[in-house]
Design an enzyme around this catalytic site. Structure first.
Site, PDB file in Angstrom:
ATOM      1  N   CYS A   2       0.847  -1.181   0.000  1.00 19.21           N
ATOM      2  CA  CYS A   2       0.000   0.000   0.000  1.00 19.21           C
ATOM      3  C   CYS A   2       0.889   1.241   0.000  1.00 19.21           C
ATOM      4  O   CYS A   2       1.794   1.369   0.826  1.00 19.21           O
ATOM      5  CB  CYS A   2      -0.965   0.087   1.179  1.00 19.21           C
ATOM      6  SG  CYS A   2      -2.151  -1.249   1.185  1.00 19.21           S
ATOM      7  N   ARG A  28       4.009  -0.363  -4.622  1.00 19.07           N
ATOM      8  CA  ARG A  28       3.645  -0.880  -3.304  1.00 19.07           C
ATOM      9  C   ARG A  28       2.252  -1.500  -3.276  1.00 19.07           C
ATOM     10  O   ARG A  28       1.830  -2.051  -2.264  1.00 19.07           O
ATOM     11  CB  ARG A  28       3.709   0.242  -2.265  1.00 19.07           C
ATOM     12  CG  ARG A  28       5.099   0.780  -2.038  1.00 19.07           C
ATOM     13  CD  ARG A  28       5.071   1.829  -0.967  1.00 19.07           C
ATOM     14  NE  ARG A  28       4.712   1.259   0.310  1.00 19.07           N
ATOM     15  CZ  ARG A  28       5.576   0.866   1.228  1.00 19.07           C
ATOM     16  NH1 ARG A  28       6.863   0.986   1.016  1.00 19.07           N
ATOM     17  NH2 ARG A  28       5.176   0.347   2.358  1.00 19.07           N
ATOM     18  N   TRP A  72      -3.047  -2.645  -1.955  1.00 15.82           N
ATOM     19  CA  TRP A  72      -2.809  -4.066  -2.154  1.00 15.82           C
ATOM     20  C   TRP A  72      -3.825  -4.737  -1.238  1.00 15.82           C
ATOM     21  O   TRP A  72      -3.719  -4.670  -0.013  1.00 15.82           O
ATOM     22  CB  TRP A  72      -1.377  -4.436  -1.763  1.00 15.82           C
ATOM     23  CG  TRP A  72      -1.056  -5.870  -2.031  1.00 15.82           C
ATOM     24  CD1 TRP A  72      -0.719  -6.415  -3.236  1.00 15.82           C
ATOM     25  CD2 TRP A  72      -1.041  -6.946  -1.090  1.00 15.82           C
ATOM     26  NE1 TRP A  72      -0.502  -7.771  -3.095  1.00 15.82           N
ATOM     27  CE2 TRP A  72      -0.686  -8.123  -1.792  1.00 15.82           C
ATOM     28  CE3 TRP A  72      -1.301  -7.051   0.279  1.00 15.82           C
ATOM     29  CZ2 TRP A  72      -0.592  -9.368  -1.184  1.00 15.82           C
ATOM     30  CZ3 TRP A  72      -1.196  -8.292   0.891  1.00 15.82           C
ATOM     31  CH2 TRP A  72      -0.840  -9.427   0.161  1.00 15.82           C
ATOM     32  N   ASN A  98      -2.502   1.621   5.986  1.00 21.85           N
ATOM     33  CA  ASN A  98      -1.650   0.522   5.547  1.00 21.85           C
ATOM     34  C   ASN A  98      -1.503  -0.418   6.736  1.00 21.85           C
ATOM     35  O   ASN A  98      -1.167   0.026   7.830  1.00 21.85           O
ATOM     36  CB  ASN A  98      -0.272   1.061   5.116  1.00 21.85           C
ATOM     37  CG  ASN A  98       0.644  -0.038   4.617  1.00 21.85           C
ATOM     38  OD1 ASN A  98       0.196  -1.139   4.301  1.00 21.85           O
ATOM     39  ND2 ASN A  98       1.928   0.246   4.537  1.00 21.85           N
ATOM     40  N   GLY A  99      -1.784  -1.691   6.515  1.00 20.62           N
ATOM     41  CA  GLY A  99      -1.683  -2.661   7.610  1.00 20.62           C
ATOM     42  C   GLY A  99      -2.968  -3.441   7.723  1.00 20.62           C
ATOM     43  O   GLY A  99      -3.798  -3.431   6.805  1.00 20.62           O
ATOM     44  N   GLU A 466      16.792 -18.515  -7.283  1.00 21.66           N
ATOM     45  CA  GLU A 466      16.475 -17.149  -7.706  1.00 21.66           C
ATOM     46  C   GLU A 466      15.963 -17.133  -9.153  1.00 21.66           C
ATOM     47  O   GLU A 466      15.029 -16.396  -9.482  1.00 21.66           O
ATOM     48  CB  GLU A 466      17.708 -16.252  -7.548  1.00 21.66           C
ATOM     49  CG  GLU A 466      17.596 -14.856  -8.133  1.00 21.66           C
ATOM     50  CD  GLU A 466      16.479 -14.004  -7.529  1.00 21.66           C
ATOM     51  OE1 GLU A 466      15.867 -14.406  -6.533  1.00 21.66           O
ATOM     52  OE2 GLU A 466      16.216 -12.929  -8.101  1.00 21.66           O
ATOM     53  N   LYS A 470      12.397 -15.560 -10.199  1.00 20.57           N
ATOM     54  CA  LYS A 470      12.211 -14.448 -11.147  1.00 20.57           C
ATOM     55  C   LYS A 470      11.264 -14.863 -12.277  1.00 20.57           C
ATOM     56  O   LYS A 470      10.386 -14.110 -12.665  1.00 20.57           O
ATOM     57  CB  LYS A 470      13.534 -14.035 -11.774  1.00 20.57           C
ATOM     58  CG  LYS A 470      14.413 -12.960 -11.279  1.00 20.57           C
ATOM     59  CD  LYS A 470      13.948 -11.709 -10.687  1.00 20.57           C
ATOM     60  CE  LYS A 470      13.312 -11.839  -9.339  1.00 20.57           C
ATOM     61  NZ  LYS A 470      14.075 -11.325  -8.225  1.00 20.57           N
ATOM     62  N   GLU A 473       7.599 -15.290 -10.982  1.00 26.94           N
ATOM     63  CA  GLU A 473       7.064 -14.050 -10.428  1.00 26.94           C
ATOM     64  C   GLU A 473       6.580 -13.074 -11.503  1.00 26.94           C
ATOM     65  O   GLU A 473       5.553 -12.415 -11.337  1.00 26.94           O
ATOM     66  CB  GLU A 473       8.200 -13.417  -9.621  1.00 26.94           C
ATOM     67  CG  GLU A 473       7.887 -12.189  -8.852  1.00 26.94           C
ATOM     68  CD  GLU A 473       9.136 -11.638  -8.153  1.00 26.94           C
ATOM     69  OE1 GLU A 473      10.263 -12.023  -8.510  1.00 26.94           O
ATOM     70  OE2 GLU A 473       8.968 -10.806  -7.254  1.00 26.94           O
ATOM     71  N   HIS A 489      15.765 -37.656  -6.796  1.00 26.07           N
ATOM     72  CA  HIS A 489      14.967 -38.003  -5.618  1.00 26.07           C
ATOM     73  C   HIS A 489      13.490 -37.673  -5.806  1.00 26.07           C
ATOM     74  O   HIS A 489      12.737 -37.675  -4.838  1.00 26.07           O
ATOM     75  CB  HIS A 489      15.520 -37.287  -4.376  1.00 26.07           C
ATOM     76  CG  HIS A 489      16.900 -37.707  -4.018  1.00 26.07           C
ATOM     77  ND1 HIS A 489      17.196 -38.964  -3.544  1.00 26.07           N
ATOM     78  CD2 HIS A 489      18.090 -37.072  -4.107  1.00 26.07           C
ATOM     79  CE1 HIS A 489      18.497 -39.074  -3.341  1.00 26.07           C
ATOM     80  NE2 HIS A 489      19.070 -37.928  -3.677  1.00 26.07           N
ATOM     81  N   LYS A 583       5.608  -4.457  -3.826  1.00 25.04           N
ATOM     82  CA  LYS A 583       6.933  -4.356  -3.210  1.00 25.04           C
ATOM     83  C   LYS A 583       6.777  -4.005  -1.731  1.00 25.04           C
ATOM     84  O   LYS A 583       5.789  -3.400  -1.350  1.00 25.04           O
ATOM     85  CB  LYS A 583       7.732  -3.268  -3.921  1.00 25.04           C
ATOM     86  CG  LYS A 583       9.218  -3.453  -3.753  1.00 25.04           C
ATOM     87  CD  LYS A 583       9.996  -2.859  -4.872  1.00 25.04           C
ATOM     88  CE  LYS A 583      11.458  -3.184  -4.758  1.00 25.04           C
ATOM     89  NZ  LYS A 583      11.759  -4.548  -5.212  1.00 25.04           N
TER      90      LYS A 583
HETATM   91  C1  F6R Z   1      11.514 -11.287  -5.465  1.00 25.52           C
HETATM   92  C2  F6R Z   1      11.292 -10.256  -4.449  1.00 25.52           C
HETATM   93  C3  F6R Z   1      10.868 -10.659  -3.095  1.00 25.52           C
HETATM   94  C4  F6R Z   1      11.689  -9.912  -2.027  1.00 25.52           C
HETATM   95  C5  F6R Z   1      11.152 -10.236  -0.628  1.00 25.52           C
HETATM   96  C6  F6R Z   1      11.971  -9.575   0.454  1.00 25.52           C
HETATM   97  O1  F6R Z   1      11.884 -10.726  -6.672  1.00 25.52           O
HETATM   98  O2  F6R Z   1      11.428  -9.084  -4.718  1.00 25.52           O
HETATM   99  O3  F6R Z   1      10.956 -12.043  -2.914  1.00 25.52           O
HETATM  100  O4  F6R Z   1      13.022 -10.297  -2.165  1.00 25.52           O
HETATM  101  O5  F6R Z   1       9.826  -9.818  -0.525  1.00 25.52           O
HETATM  102  O6  F6R Z   1      11.932  -8.183   0.356  1.00 25.52           O
HETATM  103  P1  F6R Z   1      12.976  -7.266   1.117  1.00 25.52           P
HETATM  104  O7  F6R Z   1      14.322  -7.558   0.537  1.00 25.52           O
HETATM  105  O8  F6R Z   1      12.522  -5.871   0.886  1.00 25.52           O
HETATM  106  O9  F6R Z   1      12.918  -7.672   2.566  1.00 25.52           O
END
Ligand code: F6R
Length: 588
Positions: A2, A28, A72, A98-99, A466, A470, A473, A489, A583
């Site tokens: 948010c 966000r 969000w 937010n929350g 990773e 990526k 996601e 396995h 994010k």
């Molecule tokens: C993946 C991604 C998320 C963040 C995770 C942690 O591309 O962006 O998996 O890595 O949410 O976020 P931070 O680093 O801000 O704690």
């Protein structure tokens, strides 16, 4: 999660200023957006589902006081009614949040009995009616404080009223930062959104309530009742770092910034790494904790520390850390790794570790963030603002800092600088035209597949994790990252003719065993994509990555980012704002 933005000042286009701020915060949350502006003793609200796009607030009146929100969704579906801001019955109080108001149901039942009319399914709307109820018998600021104290959970709210020419903002857990600029003040959930206006900021602490006007900001701790003197900080980021420039999107910009960032980290000296290494050497229990991509940085850190410095570290995912607490003591050191420094699962881990007396070190990208402030030792990642939801440069920045730390622990700091310089060069080569177009072409071939498997061993195992993260996601293709030895396995059962498998094969002790994994895939019809310093006949496709010793994980990750990015474009999707995500994950 948010985005929150507020403006109070002398300009009369407050709603437009707020909308521009929301656009900078949209990463966000982008389920819906809304703006409220005060004009001639009335509050005017505009809110809509979906991304902001080319929407305007031209239909809102001239105003010097406005706030806005990008959502969000948690409680209540994605509808116009559930978008913030929410207003009370009289339409004279508006609020953004937010929350999660965890105990909202109990209050909603009471407020309904008292005759309050609700227009949404959100927990947020309950707060504004609760304030309205309390404000019948006390000043509005007291009513806001009382309502906030009634709320369980980690929250931030900002309130507007037709009766005030100020905001009332309170936070506990969720981030809020004040921006100061002579005669006008701002509030935002992320400092990067303030850069076009000011670099002078104050990060509100937990339980701090700010009454913010155009020329004043009065801050008080609502638990102690004491006035707080804002210790202002100056942001080190530049406005251009937070803009797309000539890039198509933030993700491509952030991917292409990486070789420069890694080179800068290499050139920044090893003084801090050596100081922190000296502390770490003394601790009997070292923990590396992160979430999502940052948890893969933690896994890589474990390998780097043991391989380079012979130092053991325990690793934990932020949300699982609570189950490791029995072993924490006052001698333990927890390195909490986070881009935003606001991830709730990390902050909760830190709180629990602190309660056991452990020391908290932060490897964090955002100066002044909650994690930054909670930690006794801080390493700033130095990646600059990261706006694409999928983490790219922050992760390679984390890996770079962990590499420096590992070499400092081994007593060979200069070697760390050397290895990182090689990694920066190798990343540069990956991003050059020939490699870039080879990866783009490969994405074109893979764009219709249903599943992709990624494999690695040792330091390439977190690279494989990773890569899968990526891909899934942002391109929405199912991808699974595996330790190559695990194939036999179970997962091999899923391999049929043409199943794509990305194998990371750097020039280290894992090469032969990794190759065996790629061959096992191939023998069952798999389509093998080798990411390595040299070609091999088992590869159906080959991506060259120049060796950078233990830091080869960094260019390997960049290959994965580019592939995920081009898969996303080939499928006609938005790489910056993937569905259902946002994010800075500030909820549990
Ligand atoms: C993946 C991604 C998320 C963040 C995770 C942690 O591309 O962006 O998996 O890595 O949410 O976020 P931070 O680093 O801000 O704690």
């Amino acid at each position: 999660m948010c985005g929150i933005f507020g403006y109070v000042g002398k300009k009369t286009n407050a709603a437009e200023i707020v909308l521009a701020g929301l656009k900078r915060l949209e990463y966000r949350g982008y389920d819906s957006w809304g703006v409220a502006a005060v004009s001639k003793n009335k509050i005017f609200v505009k809110k809509k589902i979906g991304k902001i796009g080319s929407a305007t607030v031209e239909d809102l009146p001239a105003s010097t006081l406005a706030l806005g929100h990008t959502r969000w969704a948690t409680h209540g579906g994605v509808t116009d009614q559930n978008a913030h801001p929410h207003a009370d019955c009289s339409g004279t109080i508006a609020l953004i949040h937010n929350g999660i108001f965890e105990n909202y149901e109990e209050y909603k039942v009471k407020l309904l009995k008292l005759g309050h009319r609700f227009t949404s399914d959100t927990d947020t709307e309950v707060i504004v009616h609760l304030i309205e109820e309390y404000a019948q018998s006390m000043p509005l600021t007291d009513a806001v404080e009382k309502a906030f104290k009634a709320m369980h959970g980690l929250n931030a709210i900002i309130v507007l009223s037709t009766k005030l020419d100020t905001f009332i903002a309170i936070r506990n857990g969720s981030p809020l930062v004040l921006g100061f600029s002579g005669g006008e003040n701002f509030l935002a959930s992320d400092p990067a959104a303030l850069l076009p206006h000011t670099k002078t900021v104050y990060f509100l602490g937990d339980n701090e309530m700010a009454i913010v006007g155009s020329k004043t900001a009065k801050i008080r701790n609502i638990q102690t009742g004491k006035t707080v003197r804002a210790q202002k900080q100056t942001l080190t980021w530049d406005i251009h770092q937070a803009e797309k420039g000539n890039y198509r999107d933030f993700m491509s910009k952030e991917i292409h910034e990486q070789s420069g960032i890694i080179a800068d980290i290499a050139a920044s000296g090893t003084g801090l790494a050596q100081r922190i290494a000296a502390h770490i050497k003394k601790t009997p229990h070292l923990y590396l904790v992160g979430c999502g991509s940052a948890s893969y940085a933690a896994i890589a850190g474990e390998y780097l520390f043991s391989k380079i410095a012979g130092r053991h570290a325990n690793i934990a995912i932020g949300s699982e850390f609570g189950y490791h607490l029995d072993f924490l003591t006052r001698q333990s050191v927890v390195i909490a790794i986070s881009q935003s420094g606001e991830t709730m699962d990390i902050l909760e881990s830190v709180k629990k570790a602190k309660a056991k007396g452990a020391q908290i070190y932060a490897l964090v990208n955002v100066l002044g963030s909650t994690l930054y402030r909670e930690a006794t030792e801080k390493i700033l990642i130095g990646a600059g603002p990261e706006k694409s939801v999928a983490s790219t440069k922050a992760l390679t920045g984390m890996l770079s800092q962990l590499t420096l730390l590992a070499y400092a622990l081994a007593g060979k700091p200069e070697e760390g600088t050397l290895v990182l310089t090689l990694a920066a060069k190798s990343v540069k080569t990956v991003l050059e035209k020939t490699q870039d177009s080879a990866i783009r072409k490969l994405a074109g071939k893979l764009k219709h597949v249903q599943h992709i498997y990624t494999i690695g061993r040792g330091l390439s195992y977190p690279a494989a994790l990773e890569a899968a993260m990526k891909i899934k996601e942002i391109s929405y293709i199912h991808a699974e990252g595996l330790a190559a030895g695990e194939l036999k396995h179970g997962p091999l059962a899923l391999v049929t003719r043409g199943t794509p498998c990305i194998a990371f094969l750097p020039d280290d002790e894992t090469y032969g065993a990794n190759l065996a994994g790629a061959m096992e895939m191939k023998a069952r019809g798999g389509f093998v994509i080798g990411v390595s310093h040299k070609p091999h006949e088992v590869f159906d496709e080959y991506i060259n990555v120049q060796d950078a010793g233990p830091a080869t994980i960094i260019p390997n990750v960049v290959v994965a980012q580019l592939l995920a990015y081009y898969l996303t474009l080939a499928r006609g999707l938005d790489p910056d704002m993937p569905r259902n995500l946002a994010k800075s994950v500030t909820v549990k």
